[in-house]
Design a protein around this motif. Structure first.
Motif, PDB file in Angstrom:
ATOM      1  N   GLN A 116       0.904  -0.637   0.343  1.00  0.00           N
ATOM      2  CA  GLN A 116      -0.092   0.061   0.590  1.00  0.00           C
ATOM      3  C   GLN A 116       0.682   1.536  -0.550  1.00  0.00           C
ATOM      4  O   GLN A 116       0.770   2.291   0.731  1.00  0.00           O
ATOM      5  CB  GLN A 116      -0.763   0.422   1.185  1.00  0.00           C
ATOM      6  N   THR A 117       1.604   1.662  -1.175  1.00  0.00           N
ATOM      7  CA  THR A 117       3.110   2.499  -0.859  1.00  0.00           C
ATOM      8  C   THR A 117       2.667   3.069  -2.652  1.00  0.00           C
ATOM      9  O   THR A 117       1.918   2.614  -3.578  1.00  0.00           O
ATOM     10  CB  THR A 117       3.940   1.675  -1.438  1.00  0.00           C
ATOM     11  N   GLU A 118       3.378   3.839  -2.822  1.00  0.00           N
ATOM     12  CA  GLU A 118       2.782   4.627  -4.114  1.00  0.00           C
ATOM     13  C   GLU A 118       3.278   3.920  -5.025  1.00  0.00           C
ATOM     14  O   GLU A 118       3.395   3.263  -6.544  1.00  0.00           O
ATOM     15  CB  GLU A 118       3.744   6.135  -4.329  1.00  0.00           C
ATOM     16  N   GLN A 119       5.010   3.456  -4.536  1.00  0.00           N
ATOM     17  CA  GLN A 119       5.632   2.222  -5.481  1.00  0.00           C
ATOM     18  C   GLN A 119       4.248   0.898  -5.737  1.00  0.00           C
ATOM     19  O   GLN A 119       4.284   0.676  -7.109  1.00  0.00           O
ATOM     20  CB  GLN A 119       6.792   1.437  -4.741  1.00  0.00           C
ATOM     21  N   GLY A 120       3.957   0.723  -4.870  1.00  0.00           N
ATOM     22  CA  GLY A 120       3.065  -0.615  -5.089  1.00  0.00           C
ATOM     23  C   GLY A 120       2.034  -0.146  -6.499  1.00  0.00           C
ATOM     24  O   GLY A 120       1.515  -1.279  -7.061  1.00  0.00           O
ATOM     25  N   ALA A 121       1.317   0.727  -6.175  1.00  0.00           N
ATOM     26  CA  ALA A 121      -0.031   1.099  -6.899  1.00  0.00           C
ATOM     27  C   ALA A 121       1.466   1.003  -8.795  1.00  0.00           C
ATOM     28  O   ALA A 121       0.154   0.835  -9.065  1.00  0.00           O
ATOM     29  CB  ALA A 121      -0.412   2.903  -6.686  1.00  0.00           C
ATOM     30  N   GLN A 122       1.638   1.894  -8.417  1.00  0.00           N
ATOM     31  CA  GLN A 122       2.453   1.997  -9.952  1.00  0.00           C
ATOM     32  C   GLN A 122       3.085   0.289 -10.763  1.00  0.00           C
ATOM     33  O   GLN A 122       2.741  -0.020 -12.040  1.00  0.00           O
ATOM     34  CB  GLN A 122       4.023   2.658 -10.052  1.00  0.00           C
ATOM     35  N   SER A 123       3.106  -0.700  -9.402  1.00  0.00           N
ATOM     36  CA  SER A 123       4.069  -1.750  -9.885  1.00  0.00           C
ATOM     37  C   SER A 123       2.271  -2.190 -10.371  1.00  0.00           C
ATOM     38  O   SER A 123       2.198  -3.335 -11.691  1.00  0.00           O
ATOM     39  CB  SER A 123       4.277  -2.610  -8.775  1.00  0.00           C
ATOM     40  N   ALA A 124       0.816  -2.209  -9.267  1.00  0.00           N
ATOM     41  CA  ALA A 124       0.136  -2.862  -9.590  1.00  0.00           C
ATOM     42  C   ALA A 124      -0.560  -2.362 -11.356  1.00  0.00           C
ATOM     43  O   ALA A 124      -1.363  -3.597 -11.577  1.00  0.00           O
ATOM     44  CB  ALA A 124      -1.159  -2.678  -8.340  1.00  0.00           C
ATOM     45  N   ALA A 125      -0.044  -0.972 -11.504  1.00  0.00           N
ATOM     46  CA  ALA A 125      -0.885  -0.910 -12.808  1.00  0.00           C
ATOM     47  C   ALA A 125      -0.284  -1.512 -13.818  1.00  0.00           C
ATOM     48  O   ALA A 125      -0.887  -1.784 -15.024  1.00  0.00           O
ATOM     49  CB  ALA A 125      -0.357   0.526 -12.767  1.00  0.00           C
ATOM     50  N   ALA A 126       1.399  -1.177 -13.850  1.00  0.00           N
ATOM     51  CA  ALA A 126       1.676  -1.645 -14.832  1.00  0.00           C
ATOM     52  C   ALA A 126       1.548  -3.317 -15.249  1.00  0.00           C
ATOM     53  O   ALA A 126       1.373  -4.100 -16.280  1.00  0.00           O
ATOM     54  CB  ALA A 126       3.068  -1.424 -14.630  1.00  0.00           C
ATOM     55  N   ASN A 127       1.156  -3.808 -14.539  1.00  0.00           N
ATOM     56  CA  ASN A 127       0.794  -5.626 -14.472  1.00  0.00           C
ATOM     57  C   ASN A 127      -0.427  -5.358 -14.838  1.00  0.00           C
ATOM     58  O   ASN A 127      -0.657  -6.688 -15.595  1.00  0.00           O
ATOM     59  CB  ASN A 127       1.126  -6.572 -13.258  1.00  0.00           C
ATOM     60  N   TYR A 128      -1.772  -5.175 -14.436  1.00  0.00           N
ATOM     61  CA  TYR A 128      -2.532  -5.131 -15.000  1.00  0.00           C
ATOM     62  C   TYR A 128      -3.176  -4.409 -16.446  1.00  0.00           C
ATOM     63  O   TYR A 128      -3.242  -5.078 -17.368  1.00  0.00           O
ATOM     64  CB  TYR A 128      -3.388  -3.760 -13.665  1.00  0.00           C
ATOM     65  N   ALA A 129      -1.980  -3.897 -16.843  1.00  0.00           N
ATOM     66  CA  ALA A 129      -2.048  -2.870 -18.307  1.00  0.00           C
ATOM     67  C   ALA A 129      -1.725  -4.273 -19.077  1.00  0.00           C
ATOM     68  O   ALA A 129      -2.323  -4.528 -19.851  1.00  0.00           O
ATOM     69  CB  ALA A 129      -0.896  -2.265 -18.396  1.00  0.00           C
ATOM     70  N   VAL A 130      -0.563  -5.459 -18.591  1.00  0.00           N
ATOM     71  CA  VAL A 130      -0.687  -6.497 -18.750  1.00  0.00           C
ATOM     72  C   VAL A 130      -1.677  -7.486 -19.366  1.00  0.00           C
ATOM     73  O   VAL A 130      -1.432  -7.762 -20.005  1.00  0.00           O
ATOM     74  CB  VAL A 130       1.340  -7.774 -19.194  1.00  0.00           C
ATOM     75  N   ALA A 131      -2.173  -7.440 -17.891  1.00  0.00           N
ATOM     76  CA  ALA A 131      -2.916  -9.087 -17.894  1.00  0.00           C
ATOM     77  C   ALA A 131      -4.102  -8.343 -19.187  1.00  0.00           C
ATOM     78  O   ALA A 131      -4.735  -9.173 -19.840  1.00  0.00           O
ATOM     79  CB  ALA A 131      -3.413  -8.791 -16.593  1.00  0.00           C
ATOM     80  N   LEU A 132      -5.161  -6.887 -18.607  1.00  0.00           N
ATOM     81  CA  LEU A 132      -5.367  -6.043 -19.838  1.00  0.00           C
ATOM     82  C   LEU A 132      -4.884  -6.575 -21.233  1.00  0.00           C
ATOM     83  O   LEU A 132      -6.176  -6.558 -22.468  1.00  0.00           O
ATOM     84  CB  LEU A 132      -5.928  -5.290 -19.511  1.00  0.00           C
ATOM     85  N   GLY A 133      -4.189  -6.231 -21.748  1.00  0.00           N
ATOM     86  CA  GLY A 133      -3.486  -6.103 -22.838  1.00  0.00           C
ATOM     87  C   GLY A 133      -3.050  -6.950 -23.243  1.00  0.00           C
ATOM     88  O   GLY A 133      -2.692  -7.311 -25.057  1.00  0.00           O
TER      89      GLY A 133
END
Length: 288
Positions: A116-133
């Motif tokens: 639950q950090t800013e870095q954690g949010a960015q990591s989550a977004a990057a991995n979710y972009a890969v999954a959704l694409g």
């Protein structure tokens, strides 16, 4: 300038350089030449003056040494690394890697358990972009798994319905060259892969975050006779994230084109090489 180009050396005109009363910059100051190092009975050879070119080379070597030392000290396997000497968000380049190791958890094959950090949010977004694409979005069962793993529970059901309409539309599948069930024609390989280049937190308050992910995408059909060959595109996805159930989840996201770099003049790979590359080179778990 070479050693032979100096006045008094080689075949050039000696000019005023050989005059023992020569001046420096027109100030009539005399120049005294002191011995440098051991000399023989004839005084030894004079060292050529250092040029700006040699100075640039020295500076370049120093820069390379500093970079090498920094790389060695930044090793991810160094057990002595502590929060005190780790990179802090916002203190350097906003997209610089922090060296934080990726998460070890997975849900439906997708990285999970981000901090639950800013870095954690960015990591989550990057991995979710890969999954959704990914190409998994074109199969019903796998698409539902991805949606349930990526989206917040309160919006996942609605998103499943919306995405089913898009990915099951016959005209859409026909336009990109797939069969009605979302599979590739016989003898061809469907490729849909996102490759994040960087991410940034546009907003973060601990419970919610807005994160943009810039990435390149490979999309198309590899194989003989493909009417939709694999091509590269660039996009930026902006995710609205919410901290729920001990992890970051997507509540919404938008997509825009670019920024796209200038393409190099490279020959396109043959269909077989492209197919082999996608099948042999796996993806990554992305972390800031």
């Amino acid at each position: 300038m070479s050693f032979d180009d100096e006045p008094g050396h080689g075949g050039g005109d000696s000019g005023h350089a050989d005059d023992r009363f020569n001046t420096l910059g027109g100030t009539r100051q005399t120049r005294t030449r002191m011995p440098e190092g051991p000399t023989d009975s004839y005084g030894g050879a004079r060292r050529p003056p250092r040029t700006s070119r040699s100075l640039v080379m020295v500076v370049g070597v120093v820069v390379l040494l500093i970079a090498a030392i920094a790389f060695a000290n930044r090793s991810g396997d160094d057990a002595t690394t502590s929060p005190d000497n780790a990179a802090k968000p916002g203190t350097a380049q906003s997209t610089a890697a922090t060296g934080t190791r990726p998460v070890s958890g997975k849900q439906s094959g997708i990285a999970s358990g981000f901090p639950q950090t800013e870095q954690g949010a960015q990591s989550a977004a990057a991995n979710y972009a890969v999954a959704l694409g990914s190409d998994g979005m074109f199969g019903t069962n796998r698409r539902h798994e991805i949606v349930d793993a990526v989206y917040a529970p309160e919006v996942a059901a609605a998103r499943r319905g919306d995405l089913d309409k898009v990915y099951s539309a016959k005209d859409f599948l026909t336009r990109i060259g797939l069969n009605p069930d979302g599979t590739a024609p016989t003898g061809q390989t469907f490729i849909s892969r996102c490759n994040p280049v960087g991410s940034k937190a546009d907003k973060f308050d601990g419970a919610t975050a807005t994160v943009s992910v810039w990435y390149s995408a490979l999309f198309g059909l590899a194989g003989e006779g493909s009417k939709n060959p694999v091509s590269e595109s660039w996009f930026t996805n902006t995710f609205q994230l919410k901290w729920v159930g001990g992890d970051w989840k997507v509540t919404d996201f938008t997509q825009k084109d670019g920024p796209a770099p200038v393409g190099r003049d490279q020959a396109a790979a043959p269909a077989k090489d492209m197919t082999d590359a996608v099948e042999q080179y796996g993806g990554f778990t992305y972390a800031r």
